[in-house]
Design an enzyme around this catalytic site. Sequence first.
Site, PDB file in Angstrom:
ATOM      1  CB  ALA A 130      22.634 135.546  35.171  1.00  0.00           C
ATOM      2  CE1 TYR A 131      27.173 129.339  30.902  1.00  0.00           C
ATOM      3  CE2 TYR A 131      27.780 128.376  33.010  1.00  0.00           C
ATOM      4  CZ  TYR A 131      27.734 128.304  31.634  1.00  0.00           C
ATOM      5  OH  TYR A 131      28.255 127.207  30.998  1.00  0.00           O
ATOM      6  CB  VAL A 132      24.270 128.694  37.538  1.00  0.00           C
ATOM      7  CG1 VAL A 132      23.645 127.463  38.189  1.00  0.00           C
ATOM      8  CG2 VAL A 132      25.800 128.621  37.638  1.00  0.00           C
ATOM      9  CE  LYS A 135      25.242 126.609  29.046  1.00  0.00           C
ATOM     10  NZ  LYS A 135      25.031 126.148  27.650  1.00  0.00           N
TER      11      LYS A 135
END
Length: 220
Positions: A130-132, A135
């Site tokens: 989810a972070y990738v 971003k």
Amino acid sequence: MRIVIAGGHGKIALRLERLLAARGDTPVGLIRNPDHATDLREAGAEPVVIDLEKATVTELTEKVMGADAVVFAAGAGPGSGAARKDTVDRAAARLLADAASLAGVRRYLMVSAIGVDDGPAPGTDEVWAAYVEAKRAADADLRERSLELDWTILRPGRLTDDPGTGRVRLAPKVERGDVTRDDVAAVLVALLDEPASIGRTLELVGGDTPVAEAVAAATA
């Protein structure tokens, strides 16, 4: 210059604020927790309390009005779930871009992460994936704003708290590696001063080239 920094109490942001204040700029740190205001003042920054997950674009526009540049250095941070990766790392970055555009602040520096265009690796856990994705989406949104914003996207490798070396490797694509937060902050300052960095996406890891030379070479 008056530089507004989202995520003003973050580890990169505090370093950046110290560097900017030391050279006579006016750093302004956007923080959610008013208890962090003292730390910002000690770093030479003006603290401004606003919750980027709850603020309207009008409220944030008021905070960035009169700035010469904005820097997105916010992040949901360790221990946060997948939902906050989206609301902070993507949505707050987009909100800052909207606010900067409305306030007439063209210069926007994004602190992203190395390799996000490649997407999460197979088998990556849900939160990191989810972070990738957050971003990558934030960067993609910013790249579409060239008519309204003079953006630069900086994608550091794995961050460390080791003392900075002042030497880095900076290019559109570099081999993954570590980089100190000190050196990330120093590169951000150099990018702010380099008009040729506008419209560029650059990856950053530790290296052998002095920061000023690395920025000049990467933006030539």
